[in-house]
Scaffold this motif. Structure first.
Motif, PDB file in Angstrom:
ATOM      1  N   TYR A 296       0.841  -1.198   0.000  1.00  0.00           N
ATOM      2  CA  TYR A 296       0.000   0.000   0.000  1.00  0.00           C
ATOM      3  C   TYR A 296       0.876   1.247   0.000  1.00  0.00           C
ATOM      4  O   TYR A 296       1.945   1.263   0.610  1.00  0.00           O
ATOM      5  N   GLY A 297       0.381   2.281  -0.674  1.00  0.00           N
ATOM      6  CA  GLY A 297       1.082   3.554  -0.717  1.00  0.00           C
ATOM      7  C   GLY A 297       0.267   4.642  -0.051  1.00  0.00           C
ATOM      8  O   GLY A 297      -0.969   4.561   0.022  1.00  0.00           O
ATOM      9  N   LEU A 298       0.969   5.661   0.422  1.00  0.00           N
ATOM     10  CA  LEU A 298       0.312   6.753   1.136  1.00  0.00           C
ATOM     11  C   LEU A 298       0.984   8.069   0.774  1.00  0.00           C
ATOM     12  O   LEU A 298       2.207   8.161   0.754  1.00  0.00           O
ATOM     13  N   ASP A 299       0.153   9.070   0.465  1.00  0.00           N
ATOM     14  CA  ASP A 299       0.655  10.426   0.249  1.00  0.00           C
ATOM     15  C   ASP A 299       0.623  11.130   1.607  1.00  0.00           C
ATOM     16  O   ASP A 299      -0.448  11.397   2.156  1.00  0.00           O
ATOM     17  N   LEU A 300       1.801  11.412   2.146  1.00  0.00           N
ATOM     18  CA  LEU A 300       1.872  11.958   3.508  1.00  0.00           C
ATOM     19  C   LEU A 300       1.222  13.335   3.627  1.00  0.00           C
ATOM     20  O   LEU A 300       0.789  13.730   4.710  1.00  0.00           O
ATOM     21  N   SER A 301       1.115  14.066   2.510  1.00  0.00           N
ATOM     22  CA  SER A 301       0.471  15.382   2.573  1.00  0.00           C
ATOM     23  C   SER A 301      -1.020  15.250   2.905  1.00  0.00           C
ATOM     24  O   SER A 301      -1.647  16.192   3.380  1.00  0.00           O
ATOM     25  N   GLN A 302      -1.587  14.058   2.671  1.00  0.00           N
ATOM     26  CA  GLN A 302      -3.004  13.832   2.972  1.00  0.00           C
ATOM     27  C   GLN A 302      -3.243  13.410   4.423  1.00  0.00           C
ATOM     28  O   GLN A 302      -4.379  13.178   4.818  1.00  0.00           O
ATOM     29  N   THR A 303      -2.162  13.293   5.193  1.00  0.00           N
ATOM     30  CA  THR A 303      -2.306  12.839   6.584  1.00  0.00           C
ATOM     31  C   THR A 303      -2.241  13.989   7.592  1.00  0.00           C
ATOM     32  O   THR A 303      -2.487  13.772   8.780  1.00  0.00           O
ATOM     33  N   MET A 304      -1.927  15.187   7.125  1.00  0.00           N
ATOM     34  CA  MET A 304      -1.684  16.296   8.059  1.00  0.00           C
ATOM     35  C   MET A 304      -2.903  16.611   8.926  1.00  0.00           C
ATOM     36  O   MET A 304      -2.766  16.944  10.106  1.00  0.00           O
ATOM     37  N   HIS A 305      -4.096  16.483   8.358  1.00  0.00           N
ATOM     38  CA  HIS A 305      -5.313  16.825   9.116  1.00  0.00           C
ATOM     39  C   HIS A 305      -5.597  15.819  10.227  1.00  0.00           C
ATOM     40  O   HIS A 305      -6.448  16.062  11.089  1.00  0.00           O
ATOM     41  N   LEU A 306      -4.886  14.688  10.230  1.00  0.00           N
ATOM     42  CA  LEU A 306      -5.111  13.668  11.255  1.00  0.00           C
ATOM     43  C   LEU A 306      -4.290  13.919  12.528  1.00  0.00           C
ATOM     44  O   LEU A 306      -4.568  13.341  13.572  1.00  0.00           O
ATOM     45  N   TYR A 307      -3.266  14.760  12.412  1.00  0.00           N
ATOM     46  CA  TYR A 307      -2.406  15.107  13.563  1.00  0.00           C
ATOM     47  C   TYR A 307      -1.891  13.870  14.295  1.00  0.00           C
ATOM     48  O   TYR A 307      -1.942  13.781  15.532  1.00  0.00           O
ATOM     49  N   ILE A 308      -1.415  12.902  13.503  1.00  0.00           N
ATOM     50  CA  ILE A 308      -0.911  11.634  14.052  1.00  0.00           C
ATOM     51  C   ILE A 308       0.179  11.892  15.096  1.00  0.00           C
ATOM     52  O   ILE A 308       0.211  11.283  16.162  1.00  0.00           O
ATOM     53  N   ASN A 309       1.077  12.820  14.756  1.00  0.00           N
ATOM     54  CA  ASN A 309       2.224  13.125  15.618  1.00  0.00           C
ATOM     55  C   ASN A 309       1.792  13.557  17.016  1.00  0.00           C
ATOM     56  O   ASN A 309       2.467  13.293  18.002  1.00  0.00           O
ATOM     57  N   GLN A 310       0.645  14.242  17.103  1.00  0.00           N
ATOM     58  CA  GLN A 310       0.175  14.748  18.392  1.00  0.00           C
ATOM     59  C   GLN A 310      -0.677  13.722  19.160  1.00  0.00           C
ATOM     60  O   GLN A 310      -0.891  13.860  20.361  1.00  0.00           O
ATOM     61  N   GLN A 311      -1.163  12.708  18.440  1.00  0.00           N
ATOM     62  CA  GLN A 311      -2.070  11.754  19.076  1.00  0.00           C
ATOM     63  C   GLN A 311      -1.378  10.501  19.613  1.00  0.00           C
ATOM     64  O   GLN A 311      -1.936   9.816  20.462  1.00  0.00           O
ATOM     65  N   LEU A 312      -0.184  10.222  19.111  1.00  0.00           N
ATOM     66  CA  LEU A 312       0.496   8.992  19.507  1.00  0.00           C
ATOM     67  C   LEU A 312       1.756   9.293  20.316  1.00  0.00           C
ATOM     68  O   LEU A 312       2.372  10.348  20.148  1.00  0.00           O
TER      69      LEU A 312
END
Length: 243
Positions: free
Chosen positions: A31-47
């Protein structure tokens, strides 16, 4: 603090939904992922942040965490396994005993691949190197036989910068594939392509005999590549034969 990174189901689902399946070869789930589409998820702040990325910049933290979240989501989706793979202290993913996985990223692109039927597995993604980089660095990446391969065959299919990108990337995939066995970084010039098919975009690699013997490696490794407009993705993988 737990020994493993806890990933809430909602985050896992969100990442999986914005990823795209990539077909490399059968029995390999990629699977591939465009990291620019993940910014709204704020993964860095949640984990929580494992030790490996504790001092990293925000982009690196996001890239790392998204890779681990997506890999765990694929593990769950395709194999029904809900176990964590990210140790808070160990640098590498800890895959279930019968699964092999690999994660790679380049700029804003991320790919993961998993298989429960692999003898070896490694993947890599690279944005195309520049002509300048290719000319300056080719002698660190290409063996003499690979220079000859360029002149005799590859030049009909790829320009030199794309050819160097391919060799660089496939050797990165190869080193990831053999790392569980070798536990050691191996130099680019200690492996070489011995067969290549540009129509099928598949190839075979081998290590120098002394490297094979030192690390108890196989005589040959199979791989391939997929070309996109601004990047290349490579894989080194062989499925187990149960026949």
């Amino acid at each position: 603090m737990s020994n493993y990174l806890y990933i809430p189901e909602q985050i896992s689902t969100s990442i999986y939904e914005i990823s795209n399946p990539i077909f490399f070869t059968s029995e390999l789930f990629c699977y591939g992922l465009d990291l620019s589409q993940t910014m709204h998820l704020y993964i860095n702040q949640q984990l929580e942040h494992p030790l490996k990325i504790a001092q990293a910049c925000v982009d690196r933290k996001n890239e790392y965490l998204c890779g681990r979240v997506l890999a765990q989501a694929v593990l769950n989706h395709h194999f029904g396994l809900d176990q964590p793979i990210t140790s808070m202290h160990e640098p590498l993913p800890i895959w279930p005993s019968h699964v092999l996985g690999s994660i790679s990223h380049s700029q804003n692109k991320l790919i993961v691949a998993l298989s429960n039927n692999a003898i070896y597995l490694g993947i890599d993604i690279e944005h195309w190197v520049t002509s300048e980089f290719a000319q300056e660095s080719a002698h660190l990446i290409l063996t003499p036989s690979e220079f000859n391969l360029w002149k005799s065959k590859a030049a009909d299919f790829l320009d030199f910068a794309h050819y160097v990108s391919l060799i660089f990337s496939i050797k990165e995939s190869l080193y990831k594939a053999v790392y569980p066995t070798a536990k050691q970084y191996i130099d680019f010039l200690e492996a070489s392509i011995i067969d290549i098919n540009f129509e099928n975009q598949t190839l075979t690699l081998t290590f120098l005999p002394e490297i094979q013997h030192r690390y108890q490696l196989l005589e040959r490794y199979e791989g391939g590549w997929t070309i996109e407009q601004d990047h290349i993705m490579t894989w080194v993988f062989q499925a187990r034969n149960f026949a």
